[in-house]
Design a protein around this motif. Structure first.
Motif, PDB file in Angstrom:
ATOM      1  N   LEU A 199       1.345  -1.368   0.257  1.00 58.27           N
ATOM      2  CA  LEU A 199       0.000   0.115   0.124  1.00 58.27           C
ATOM      3  C   LEU A 199       0.959   1.198   0.236  1.00 58.27           C
ATOM      4  N   LEU A 200       1.797   1.190   0.827  1.00 56.96           N
ATOM      5  CA  LEU A 200       2.404   2.678   1.014  1.00 56.96           C
ATOM      6  C   LEU A 200       3.016   2.619  -0.430  1.00 56.96           C
ATOM      7  N   SER A 201       3.783   1.609  -1.287  1.00 57.09           N
ATOM      8  CA  SER A 201       4.531   1.840  -2.590  1.00 57.09           C
ATOM      9  C   SER A 201       4.168   1.788  -4.102  1.00 57.09           C
ATOM     10  N   GLU A 202       2.376   1.840  -3.325  1.00 54.89           N
ATOM     11  CA  GLU A 202       1.151   1.736  -4.552  1.00 54.89           C
ATOM     12  C   GLU A 202       1.210   3.082  -4.485  1.00 54.89           C
ATOM     13  N   GLU A 203       0.480   3.718  -3.040  1.00 52.04           N
ATOM     14  CA  GLU A 203       0.554   5.285  -2.314  1.00 52.04           C
ATOM     15  C   GLU A 203       1.622   5.886  -3.188  1.00 52.04           C
ATOM     16  N   LEU A 204       3.017   5.926  -3.320  1.00 52.20           N
ATOM     17  CA  LEU A 204       4.305   6.157  -3.304  1.00 52.20           C
ATOM     18  C   LEU A 204       4.087   5.962  -4.912  1.00 52.20           C
ATOM     19  N   PHE A 205       4.003   5.446  -5.606  1.00 49.52           N
ATOM     20  CA  PHE A 205       3.815   4.899  -7.618  1.00 49.52           C
ATOM     21  C   PHE A 205       2.633   6.269  -7.325  1.00 49.52           C
ATOM     22  N   SER A 206       1.874   6.481  -7.171  1.00 47.74           N
ATOM     23  CA  SER A 206       1.056   7.065  -7.934  1.00 47.74           C
ATOM     24  C   SER A 206       1.016   9.127  -7.492  1.00 47.74           C
ATOM     25  N   VAL A 207       1.480   9.048  -6.114  1.00 51.19           N
ATOM     26  CA  VAL A 207       2.411  10.637  -5.769  1.00 51.19           C
ATOM     27  C   VAL A 207       3.764  10.748  -6.813  1.00 51.19           C
ATOM     28  N   THR A 208       4.459   9.968  -7.483  1.00 53.78           N
ATOM     29  CA  THR A 208       5.611  10.643  -8.225  1.00 53.78           C
ATOM     30  C   THR A 208       4.963  10.232  -9.671  1.00 53.78           C
ATOM     31  N   ASN A 209       4.367   9.601 -10.076  1.00 55.01           N
ATOM     32  CA  ASN A 209       3.625   9.445 -10.854  1.00 55.01           C
ATOM     33  C   ASN A 209       2.852  11.152 -11.730  1.00 55.01           C
ATOM     34  N   GLU A 210       2.594  11.385 -10.700  1.00 54.84           N
ATOM     35  CA  GLU A 210       2.129  12.617 -10.480  1.00 54.84           C
ATOM     36  C   GLU A 210       3.398  13.847 -11.074  1.00 54.84           C
ATOM     37  N   ILE A 211       4.751  13.687 -10.732  1.00 51.62           N
ATOM     38  CA  ILE A 211       5.581  14.717 -11.080  1.00 51.62           C
ATOM     39  C   ILE A 211       5.837  14.948 -12.827  1.00 51.62           C
ATOM     40  N   SER A 212       6.163  15.883 -12.436  1.00 52.99           N
ATOM     41  CA  SER A 212       6.312  15.847 -14.696  1.00 52.99           C
ATOM     42  C   SER A 212       7.455  16.690 -14.974  1.00 52.99           C
ATOM     43  N   PRO A 213       8.238  16.273 -14.742  1.00 53.57           N
ATOM     44  CA  PRO A 213       9.578  17.289 -15.875  1.00 53.57           C
ATOM     45  C   PRO A 213       9.231  18.531 -16.126  1.00 53.57           C
ATOM     46  N   GLY A 214      10.313  19.699 -15.392  1.00 58.91           N
ATOM     47  CA  GLY A 214       9.733  21.266 -15.770  1.00 58.91           C
ATOM     48  C   GLY A 214       9.342  21.627 -14.187  1.00 58.91           C
ATOM     49  N   ASN A 215       8.622  20.746 -12.976  1.00 57.73           N
ATOM     50  CA  ASN A 215       7.325  21.685 -12.503  1.00 57.73           C
ATOM     51  C   ASN A 215       8.492  21.920 -11.229  1.00 57.73           C
ATOM     52  N   ASN A 216       8.100  23.408 -10.994  1.00 60.08           N
ATOM     53  CA  ASN A 216       9.093  23.526  -9.636  1.00 60.08           C
ATOM     54  C   ASN A 216       7.767  24.251  -8.895  1.00 60.08           C
ATOM     55  N   GLY A 217       8.538  24.811  -7.670  1.00 57.02           N
ATOM     56  CA  GLY A 217       7.449  25.650  -6.657  1.00 57.02           C
ATOM     57  C   GLY A 217       7.518  24.810  -5.273  1.00 57.02           C
ATOM     58  N   ALA A 218       6.981  25.665  -4.810  1.00 58.06           N
ATOM     59  CA  ALA A 218       6.182  25.135  -3.346  1.00 58.06           C
ATOM     60  C   ALA A 218       6.687  23.347  -2.726  1.00 58.06           C
ATOM     61  N   LYS A 219       5.376  23.176  -3.657  1.00 64.39           N
ATOM     62  CA  LYS A 219       4.380  22.396  -3.483  1.00 64.39           C
ATOM     63  C   LYS A 219       5.543  21.045  -4.271  1.00 64.39           C
ATOM     64  N   PHE A 220       5.905  21.315  -5.132  1.00 64.78           N
ATOM     65  CA  PHE A 220       6.949  20.181  -5.863  1.00 64.78           C
ATOM     66  C   PHE A 220       8.187  20.291  -4.855  1.00 64.78           C
ATOM     67  N   GLU A 221       8.826  20.854  -4.589  1.00 60.01           N
ATOM     68  CA  GLU A 221      10.179  20.821  -3.268  1.00 60.01           C
ATOM     69  C   GLU A 221       9.311  19.172  -2.337  1.00 60.01           C
ATOM     70  N   SER A 222       8.317  19.549  -1.635  1.00 61.02           N
ATOM     71  CA  SER A 222       7.498  19.045  -0.864  1.00 61.02           C
ATOM     72  C   SER A 222       6.779  17.171  -1.128  1.00 61.02           C
ATOM     73  N   LYS A 223       6.714  17.745  -2.536  1.00 62.51           N
ATOM     74  CA  LYS A 223       6.949  16.152  -2.487  1.00 62.51           C
ATOM     75  C   LYS A 223       7.954  15.460  -2.728  1.00 62.51           C
ATOM     76  N   LEU A 224       8.572  16.194  -3.427  1.00 58.43           N
ATOM     77  CA  LEU A 224       9.948  15.165  -3.629  1.00 58.43           C
ATOM     78  C   LEU A 224      10.354  15.143  -2.025  1.00 58.43           C
ATOM     79  N   GLU A 225      10.687  15.564  -1.443  1.00 63.89           N
ATOM     80  CA  GLU A 225      11.148  15.866   0.050  1.00 63.89           C
ATOM     81  C   GLU A 225      10.120  14.420   0.253  1.00 63.89           C
ATOM     82  N   VAL A 226       8.950  14.298   0.069  1.00 69.44           N
ATOM     83  CA  VAL A 226       7.875  13.283   0.934  1.00 69.44           C
ATOM     84  C   VAL A 226       8.209  11.729   0.224  1.00 69.44           C
ATOM     85  N   ILE A 227       8.306  11.524  -0.880  1.00 65.62           N
ATOM     86  CA  ILE A 227       9.166  10.498  -1.816  1.00 65.62           C
ATOM     87  C   ILE A 227      10.460  10.663  -1.826  1.00 65.62           C
TER      88      ILE A 227
END
Length: 165
Positions: A55-83
């Motif tokens: 379940l943890l890896s499934e949630e990780l997959f869905s969050v990682t799948n939402e990342i797109s190249p060239g996307n920056n910002g505070a929300k993007f940084e928090s996503k990377l930190e949690v991942i």
């Protein structure tokens, strides 16, 4: 038996994510390798029947799948930190399960919920992995009331109850 390969896959996926971040979020192939690694991790954990880690890896997959190249910002940084922290937690949890030989799914709930929060989904309760079935139709046994006439008798009942509970 599968642990070494699974940990290697986790480390590889984390390394691919790191390459993506170091390239300034412009390296699409590294991100795709990371996503593919997380998908493989999810499939492996599901296959070896670790539902909490799956379940943890499934949630990780869905969050990682939402990342797109060239996307920056505070929300993007928090996503990377949690991942990144999830990769660490997942490998440590597998190590813990191997050493203790006991699964403790409640350890992963905060990390699963952190990923769910990023997707703006409701968190799971801490009892999510509990499998206790409560039957509402079950009758409670009849209990005779305790009648105490003096303090000495009350002390005896209190002492007995203290030892019982």
């Amino acid at each position: 038996m599968v642990r070494n390969e699974l940990v290697a896959t986790i480390e590889t996926a984390a390394g691919d994510l790191e390459k993506f971040v170091e390239s300034g979020q412009e390296d699409g192939p590294s991100l795709q390798l990371c996503i593919d690694g997380v998908k493989q991790i999810f499939g492996t954990l599901k296959l070896i029947q670790l539902p909490e880690a799956a379940l943890l890896s499934e949630e990780l997959f869905s969050v990682t799948n939402e990342i797109s190249p060239g996307n920056n910002g505070a929300k993007f940084e928090s996503k990377l930190e949690v991942i990144s922290s999830t990769f660490f937690v997942l490998s440590r949890y597998l190590e813990y399960v191997l050493q203790v030989e006991k699964r403790t799914p409640v350890l992963l709930i905060p990390h699963i919920n952190a990923l769910r929060k990023l997707k703006q989904e409701p968190p799971y309760p801490e009892c999510h992995f509990s499998s206790i079935q409560l039957d509402n139709n079950m009758a409670l046994p009849a209990v005779d009331p305790i009648v105490v006439t003096d303090k000495k008798e009350l002390r005896v009942y209190i002492r007995r109850a203290r030892h019982m509970y």
